[in-house]
Write a protein that holds these residues in place. Sequence first.
Motif, PDB file in Angstrom:
ATOM      1  N   SER A  67      10.804   3.605  -0.057  1.00  0.00           N
ATOM      2  CA  SER A  67      10.183   4.780  -0.673  1.00  0.00           C
ATOM      3  C   SER A  67       9.318   5.519   0.345  1.00  0.00           C
ATOM      4  O   SER A  67       8.664   4.898   1.187  1.00  0.00           O
ATOM      5  CB  SER A  67       9.321   4.361  -1.865  1.00  0.00           C
ATOM      6  OG  SER A  67      10.096   3.696  -2.847  1.00  0.00           O
ATOM      7  N   TYR A  68       9.312   6.849   0.257  1.00  0.00           N
ATOM      8  CA  TYR A  68       8.586   7.663   1.238  1.00  0.00           C
ATOM      9  C   TYR A  68       7.104   7.300   1.296  1.00  0.00           C
ATOM     10  O   TYR A  68       6.476   7.356   2.358  1.00  0.00           O
ATOM     11  CB  TYR A  68       8.760   9.152   0.913  1.00  0.00           C
ATOM     12  CG  TYR A  68       8.005   9.615  -0.302  1.00  0.00           C
ATOM     13  CD1 TYR A  68       6.737  10.174  -0.181  1.00  0.00           C
ATOM     14  CD2 TYR A  68       8.554   9.491  -1.589  1.00  0.00           C
ATOM     15  CE1 TYR A  68       6.034  10.606  -1.300  1.00  0.00           C
ATOM     16  CE2 TYR A  68       7.865   9.905  -2.698  1.00  0.00           C
ATOM     17  CZ  TYR A  68       6.608  10.458  -2.557  1.00  0.00           C
ATOM     18  OH  TYR A  68       5.917  10.869  -3.668  1.00  0.00           O
ATOM     19  N   PHE A  69       6.517   6.902   0.154  1.00  0.00           N
ATOM     20  CA  PHE A  69       5.082   6.630   0.120  1.00  0.00           C
ATOM     21  C   PHE A  69       4.746   5.202   0.536  1.00  0.00           C
ATOM     22  O   PHE A  69       3.587   4.875   0.796  1.00  0.00           O
ATOM     23  CB  PHE A  69       4.534   6.867  -1.297  1.00  0.00           C
ATOM     24  CG  PHE A  69       5.269   6.097  -2.372  1.00  0.00           C
ATOM     25  CD1 PHE A  69       5.027   4.745  -2.578  1.00  0.00           C
ATOM     26  CD2 PHE A  69       6.216   6.721  -3.173  1.00  0.00           C
ATOM     27  CE1 PHE A  69       5.704   4.039  -3.562  1.00  0.00           C
ATOM     28  CE2 PHE A  69       6.899   6.024  -4.163  1.00  0.00           C
ATOM     29  CZ  PHE A  69       6.648   4.671  -4.351  1.00  0.00           C
ATOM     30  N   SER A  70       5.754   4.347   0.612  1.00  0.00           N
ATOM     31  CA  SER A  70       5.501   2.916   0.801  1.00  0.00           C
ATOM     32  C   SER A  70       4.897   2.596   2.162  1.00  0.00           C
ATOM     33  O   SER A  70       5.271   3.180   3.187  1.00  0.00           O
ATOM     34  CB  SER A  70       6.803   2.131   0.631  1.00  0.00           C
ATOM     35  OG  SER A  70       6.605   0.755   0.914  1.00  0.00           O
ATOM     36  N   GLY A  71       3.958   1.654   2.180  1.00  0.00           N
ATOM     37  CA  GLY A  71       3.460   1.125   3.433  1.00  0.00           C
ATOM     38  C   GLY A  71       4.604   0.520   4.227  1.00  0.00           C
ATOM     39  O   GLY A  71       5.489  -0.120   3.680  1.00  0.00           O
ATOM     40  N   ILE A 115       2.172   2.950  11.237  1.00  0.00           N
ATOM     41  CA  ILE A 115       1.485   1.714  10.853  1.00  0.00           C
ATOM     42  C   ILE A 115       0.707   2.001   9.586  1.00  0.00           C
ATOM     43  O   ILE A 115      -0.243   2.777   9.593  1.00  0.00           O
ATOM     44  CB  ILE A 115       0.534   1.230  11.965  1.00  0.00           C
ATOM     45  CG1 ILE A 115       1.338   0.919  13.239  1.00  0.00           C
ATOM     46  CG2 ILE A 115      -0.251   0.013  11.520  1.00  0.00           C
ATOM     47  CD1 ILE A 115       0.472   0.592  14.435  1.00  0.00           C
ATOM     48  N   SER A 116       1.113   1.389   8.468  1.00  0.00           N
ATOM     49  CA  SER A 116       0.504   1.786   7.198  1.00  0.00           C
ATOM     50  C   SER A 116       0.360   0.628   6.209  1.00  0.00           C
ATOM     51  O   SER A 116       0.226   0.855   5.014  1.00  0.00           O
ATOM     52  CB  SER A 116       1.335   2.906   6.561  1.00  0.00           C
ATOM     53  OG  SER A 116       2.703   2.537   6.462  1.00  0.00           O
ATOM     54  N   GLY A 128       0.815  -1.212   0.000  1.00  0.00           N
ATOM     55  CA  GLY A 128       0.000   0.000   0.000  1.00  0.00           C
ATOM     56  C   GLY A 128       0.848   1.261   0.000  1.00  0.00           C
ATOM     57  O   GLY A 128       2.052   1.230   0.309  1.00  0.00           O
ATOM     58  N   ASN A 129       0.224   2.370  -0.325  1.00  0.00           N
ATOM     59  CA  ASN A 129       0.928   3.647  -0.464  1.00  0.00           C
ATOM     60  C   ASN A 129       0.544   4.649   0.618  1.00  0.00           C
ATOM     61  O   ASN A 129       0.479   5.848   0.377  1.00  0.00           O
ATOM     62  CB  ASN A 129       0.640   4.263  -1.844  1.00  0.00           C
ATOM     63  CG  ASN A 129       1.143   3.410  -2.972  1.00  0.00           C
ATOM     64  OD1 ASN A 129       2.083   2.631  -2.807  1.00  0.00           O
ATOM     65  ND2 ASN A 129       0.523   3.523  -4.123  1.00  0.00           N
ATOM     66  N   SER A 130       0.307   4.141   1.821  1.00  0.00           N
ATOM     67  CA  SER A 130      -0.137   5.016   2.914  1.00  0.00           C
ATOM     68  C   SER A 130       0.975   5.355   3.895  1.00  0.00           C
ATOM     69  O   SER A 130       0.712   5.753   5.030  1.00  0.00           O
ATOM     70  CB  SER A 130      -1.300   4.339   3.664  1.00  0.00           C
ATOM     71  OG  SER A 130      -2.378   4.092   2.793  1.00  0.00           O
ATOM     72  N   GLY A 131       2.223   5.210   3.475  1.00  0.00           N
ATOM     73  CA  GLY A 131       3.335   5.439   4.386  1.00  0.00           C
ATOM     74  C   GLY A 131       3.595   6.899   4.702  1.00  0.00           C
ATOM     75  O   GLY A 131       4.306   7.216   5.655  1.00  0.00           O
TER      76      GLY A 131
END
Length: 409
Positions: free
Chosen positions: A335-339, A307-308, A287-290
């Motif tokens: 990656s900054y966006f990575s869960g 927690i993402s 997911g991309n909620s990191g």
Amino acid sequence: DETVEGAGTTAKAGRSDTSSIVTVKADAARRLFNVKTSHLCWAVIDTGIDGRHPVFRDPSDNSKSRVVASLDFTLLQDILSGRDEALKTFAMRYAEMHNIKEVDARRKVNELSDNLHDFTRKGYQIDWGLVEQLIRIDPEKVPPTDPHGTHVAGIIAGYLPEPPQDTGNGDDHNARKSEYREAVDKFGPFTGVCPDIRLYDLRVIKDPGPGEKKDANPVRGDEFVILAALDYIAWKNGDPMRPVIHGVNISLAIPYAVGAHACGHTPVCDACDRLVWNGTVVVAAAGNSGFDENNFQSGLGIGYRDISITDPGNASEVITVGSTHYCEPHTYGVSYFSGRGPTGDGRMKPDLVAPGHKIWSSVPSGEMVVLDGTSMAAPHVSGICALIMGRHQELTGEPERIKKILMET
């Protein structure tokens, strides 16, 4: 209905390269061990694969696509609605596809509708032999409009070499050769992780119809459709000694009611775990909620979520994949966006990270673009799992051992 969001959504213009394949050393594995995966088949549960794209042509027969089947599970939603207009439209479509009388098609559709209602209300088993006939579509005649699934599939299986030597004659052969030449001239040669593997296109995200407004995040669906696709795979692999589908890639992020289910034990997570226990590799995006851009404060490190991980990445048995840079993973890290983990109940996830930042791959209408997301990271790992099975056939049907090998090395 709950919605499903794609785990890779950022499109970028411009051209990249296939360095991500080098980063995971797929090129080295193929050269060193001469690995073949043409006997394996991978399911892509996503928005759909454009079977016409040149990267999916069969290297041994340029007139054929390696997308061996496409099933549109979103059609089940129309049937389940029970609306007479929806059932009539579906029956007309089925009659046209199979060249049968509309009255016979309507009888089959009504039978399917009753079967699905029994499944959802009483917990009965779906008659997939019937359903498969009704939701199968031609992957070359019904291309998806959304790029997500085609991009994911290209990372796993794309292959765009220099135009092959003549292997036949006729207009179709010449047309295919011309497509190859144009694609290579425009984009250059391209090779995914497993350039000879076959694909199952399982569509779970509904394309907007004519005149319908496209959602800001077009990769959306509902949980029932995902569960139906997973149940179909379990049915296809009913004989564990002769699996039809060897692995599954799920680059989707599925929200769930936290108060209703334990983390990792939602219906979708449980279905994924059962597939693994029955011998099918399941790879899921983290997911991309990191990262929360709304709470970002420059210089303070504020904005990263602790927690993402999203479903089905929370499932304990699946291989959950986070994202890193396409060619400099040790410099950029996750990656900054990575869960990122842990999961809501404290387990370590993701299991692995793979290239998901600035990934070059195929999209519908014969194009190639760069996309970001853990959606792009997961198919790299799917391909690597297939390479392992291609090299060591005894590991086919042993997803737990494959996951252990990857995590330990």
